[in-house]
Design a protein around this motif. Structure first.
Motif, short mmCIF file in Angstrom:
data_model
loop_
_atom_site.label_atom_id
_atom_site.label_comp_id
_atom_site.label_asym_id
_atom_site.label_seq_id
_atom_site.Cartn_x
_atom_site.Cartn_y
_atom_site.Cartn_z
N GLU A 77 0.83 -1.21 0.00
CA GLU A 77 0.00 0.00 0.00
C GLU A 77 0.86 1.25 0.00
OE1 GLU A 77 -2.82 -0.01 3.21
OE2 GLU A 77 -3.46 -2.06 2.76
N LEU A 78 1.91 1.25 0.83
CA LEU A 78 2.79 2.41 0.89
C LEU A 78 3.56 2.60 -0.41
CD1 LEU A 78 4.13 2.15 4.53
CD2 LEU A 78 2.56 3.85 3.59
N ALA A 79 3.98 1.52 -1.02
CA ALA A 79 4.69 1.62 -2.30
C ALA A 79 3.77 2.22 -3.36
CB ALA A 79 5.20 0.25 -2.73
N GLU A 80 2.51 1.81 -3.38
CA GLU A 80 1.55 2.35 -4.33
C GLU A 80 1.32 3.84 -4.06
OE1 GLU A 80 -1.02 2.66 -7.46
OE2 GLU A 80 0.26 0.96 -6.97
N LEU A 85 2.34 9.56 -5.33
CA LEU A 85 2.87 10.84 -4.88
C LEU A 85 3.98 11.31 -5.82
CD1 LEU A 85 2.97 13.10 -2.77
CD2 LEU A 85 4.55 11.68 -1.45
N ARG A 86 4.88 10.40 -6.19
CA ARG A 86 5.96 10.77 -7.12
C ARG A 86 5.40 11.20 -8.46
NH1 ARG A 86 10.14 6.31 -7.77
NH2 ARG A 86 8.25 5.09 -7.68
N ALA A 91 4.24 15.55 -12.16
CA ALA A 91 3.30 16.33 -12.98
C ALA A 91 3.35 17.80 -12.59
CB ALA A 91 1.89 15.78 -12.81
N ILE A 92 3.45 18.09 -11.29
CA ILE A 92 3.57 19.48 -10.84
C ILE A 92 4.85 20.10 -11.38
CG2 ILE A 92 3.91 20.93 -8.80
CD1 ILE A 92 2.07 18.94 -7.29
N HIS A 93 5.93 19.36 -11.27
CA HIS A 93 7.22 19.85 -11.76
C HIS A 93 7.15 20.13 -13.26
CE1 HIS A 93 11.21 20.20 -13.13
NE2 HIS A 93 11.80 19.24 -12.45
N ASN A 94 6.59 19.20 -14.02
CA ASN A 94 6.48 19.38 -15.47
C ASN A 94 5.59 20.57 -15.82
OD1 ASN A 94 8.17 17.25 -15.95
ND2 ASN A 94 6.51 15.77 -16.21
N THR A 95 4.52 20.77 -15.05
CA THR A 95 3.64 21.90 -15.30
C THR A 95 4.38 23.21 -15.08
OG1 THR A 95 1.72 20.61 -14.62
CG2 THR A 95 1.47 23.00 -14.61
N ILE A 96 5.14 23.28 -14.02
CA ILE A 96 5.91 24.49 -13.73
C ILE A 96 6.93 24.75 -14.83
CG2 ILE A 96 7.57 25.54 -12.14
CD1 ILE A 96 6.09 24.05 -9.88
N LYS A 113 -0.84 20.04 -2.05
CA LYS A 113 -1.61 19.70 -0.85
C LYS A 113 -2.44 18.43 -1.08
CE LYS A 113 -4.80 21.52 2.53
NZ LYS A 113 -5.62 22.61 2.97
N ARG A 114 -3.09 18.33 -2.28
CA ARG A 114 -3.88 17.13 -2.58
C ARG A 114 -2.99 15.89 -2.60
NH1 ARG A 114 -6.25 20.46 -6.32
NH2 ARG A 114 -5.11 19.48 -8.03
N ALA A 115 -1.81 15.99 -3.20
CA ALA A 115 -0.90 14.85 -3.25
C ALA A 115 -0.47 14.44 -1.84
CB ALA A 115 0.33 15.20 -4.09
N HIS A 116 -0.19 15.43 -0.99
CA HIS A 116 0.21 15.12 0.40
C HIS A 116 -0.93 14.46 1.15
CE1 HIS A 116 0.47 16.11 4.71
NE2 HIS A 116 1.71 15.69 4.56
N GLU A 117 -2.14 14.98 0.99
CA GLU A 117 -3.29 14.42 1.71
C GLU A 117 -3.58 12.98 1.27
OE1 GLU A 117 -6.28 17.33 0.90
OE2 GLU A 117 -5.66 18.61 2.58
N LYS A 118 -3.48 12.71 -0.03
CA LYS A 118 -3.70 11.35 -0.51
C LYS A 118 -2.63 10.40 0.05
CE LYS A 118 -6.01 12.35 -4.87
NZ LYS A 118 -5.89 12.30 -6.33
N SER A 119 -1.40 10.88 0.07
CA SER A 119 -0.31 10.04 0.59
C SER A 119 -0.50 9.81 2.09
CB SER A 119 1.03 10.71 0.32
OG SER A 119 2.08 9.96 0.86
N ALA A 120 -0.87 10.86 2.83
CA ALA A 120 -1.08 10.72 4.28
C ALA A 120 -2.24 9.79 4.57
CB ALA A 120 -1.31 12.09 4.90
N ALA A 121 -3.31 9.87 3.77
CA ALA A 121 -4.46 8.99 3.98
C ALA A 121 -4.08 7.53 3.74
CB ALA A 121 -5.61 9.39 3.07
N ALA A 122 -3.29 7.28 2.70
CA ALA A 122 -2.85 5.91 2.42
C ALA A 122 -1.94 5.40 3.52
CB ALA A 122 -2.14 5.85 1.07
#
Length: 135
Positions: A77-80, A85-86, A91-96, A113-122
């Motif tokens: 689960e953490l690997a997923e 998250l990566r 995607a954020i980096h490429n957009t910038i 923030k959304r990426a962090h929240e999804k990772s924290a929830a997992a």
């Protein structure tokens, strides 16, 4: 006196000596039987103890295997989550990079923030606490 009678009288001291030997032999056999019974009881106690240890060991092994399987599931689960998250950060980096300085900061922060929240929830679902400085 007849020869047979004389032989019986002559054998009388031997008969008494042999009867005492038979008594001693019988006592020894009885003592050995008691000793063998004691050894048997000790052996049976040792076998029962060994059987209990085997049962306990089997139960412990099964518990450890179940714990290992649960840990493997958490790792998966953490690997997923880490992979997602990566991907999101890439995607954020490429957009910038593609939009340059024209990317609104609010969009970048919201995506982060959304990426962090999804990772924290997992991670929380897997039983792992993520703590970031400043939170």
């Amino acid at each position: 006196m007849s020869d047979k009678y004389a032989a019986l009288i002559a054998a009388k001291p031997y008969a008494l000596r042999f009867s005492r030997l038979w008594e001693r032999y019988d006592e020894a056999c009885h003592g050995n039987a008691e000793h063998m019974r004691d050894i048997l009881e000790l052996t049976l106690d040792a076998l029962e103890t060994a059987e209990r240890r085997i049962v306990n060991s089997d139960r412990d092994v099964l518990a450890l295997l179940a714990e290992r399987d649960a840990d493997k599931a958490k790792i998966a689960e953490l690997a997923e989550s880490h992979s997602k998250l990566r991907d999101t950060l890439a995607a954020i980096h490429n957009t910038i990079r593609m939009d340059g300085g024209y990317t609104p900061l609010a969009a970048i922060l919201n995506a982060s923030k959304r990426a962090h929240e999804k990772s924290a929830a997992a991670a929380a679902a897997a039983g792992i606490s993520l703590k970031i400085e400043g939170e």
